[in-house]
Design an enzyme around this catalytic site. Sequence first.
Site, PDB file in Angstrom:
ATOM      1  N   HIS A 198       0.810  -1.219   0.000  1.00  0.00           N
ATOM      2  CA  HIS A 198       0.000   0.000   0.000  1.00  0.00           C
ATOM      3  C   HIS A 198       0.843   1.270   0.000  1.00  0.00           C
ATOM      4  CE1 HIS A 198      -3.497  -2.488   0.422  1.00  0.00           C
ATOM      5  NE2 HIS A 198      -2.993  -3.055   1.505  1.00  0.00           N
ATOM      6  N   ARG A 199       2.169   1.094   0.009  1.00  0.00           N
ATOM      7  CA  ARG A 199       3.028   2.261  -0.131  1.00  0.00           C
ATOM      8  C   ARG A 199       2.875   2.883  -1.518  1.00  0.00           C
ATOM      9  NH1 ARG A 199       7.371   0.135   1.674  1.00  0.00           N
ATOM     10  NH2 ARG A 199       7.211   0.923   3.794  1.00  0.00           N
ATOM     11  N   ALA A 200       2.457   2.061  -2.477  1.00  0.00           N
ATOM     12  CA  ALA A 200       2.346   2.511  -3.870  1.00  0.00           C
ATOM     13  C   ALA A 200       1.412   3.720  -3.990  1.00  0.00           C
ATOM     14  CB  ALA A 200       1.837   1.369  -4.745  1.00  0.00           C
TER      15      ALA A 200
END
Length: 311
Positions: free
Chosen positions: A244-246
């Site tokens: 979810h860093r994307a």
Amino acid sequence: MTSPVFPFTAVVGQDGLRHALTLCAVDPAVGGVLALGDRGTGKSTTVRGLAQLLAREDLDMPVVDLPLGASEDRVLGSLDIDRALRGEIAYAPGLLAAAHGGILYIDEVNLLDDYLVDLLLDVAASGVNTVERDGISHTHPARFVLVGSGNPEEGELRPQLEDRFGLSTPVATIRDVEQRWEIVRRRLAFERDPRGFLAEWAEREERLAARIRLARDRCADVDLEDDLLEAAVRLCVDAGAVGHRAELVLVRAARAAAALAGRPAVTVHDLAAVAVPALQHRTPRTALEPVSAAAARVRVAATAVLGRRVA
């Protein structure tokens, strides 16, 4: 006396690397840059040029090199031997302390020892470095822009470390004859008369530095509409981005791009412009598949979600 540094704006080509570094200068929370490709393509020159450019506007981001064979004490910090000999117990700062608020640069990052990778992952996750040595317990902030370069043919980068870089850009040897001629001409001119060359590029350096300063000041106020946030999330899903860093990197980079352009709100154009560098290294690929294949998948997904062709 400090040696002259080749101007950032005078670097020929490598537009992807320069743009990614500029976005991180606007908002360090974008998370740094991974530049993989051919050796001798000006990667370190470009990084150091950015630091010099920012210093013009008192936006100091010192560049600290992390050597491949650095010891744990040199990276984290250790006991101050000189003071210890006088009977004092004191902490001697390491490279991570020196890099706080600046750029931690790792050349040949894909060859970095595993123990150094583990150290970096811990500190990068927390933004804090804790050292315990010979009765000393010392904690200090360690927030820096992580910039790594290397040749992928010489070794793979651990996925955990690769994901820590906000943006990724390939750096290839320029094949255009005119551009290569210009590279040589500028380099020779710089070596012949560094002061004169710096003076020639001073106005362009100052203009970009001023743009970065303004962008920094207004970046937090750049608006991100819910429909564009939804598009960013859908783009990450459709591109197959892992983790979810994307999404966070994508919207932070898009906001920095909008601020740099002077726009009050993030646009579809901003998302499209940062989609590939934000997502290509987070898209799974097979062992024999080049990064360009992952970039192509991101372009297809971005075109479908954003309704515009992504370069």
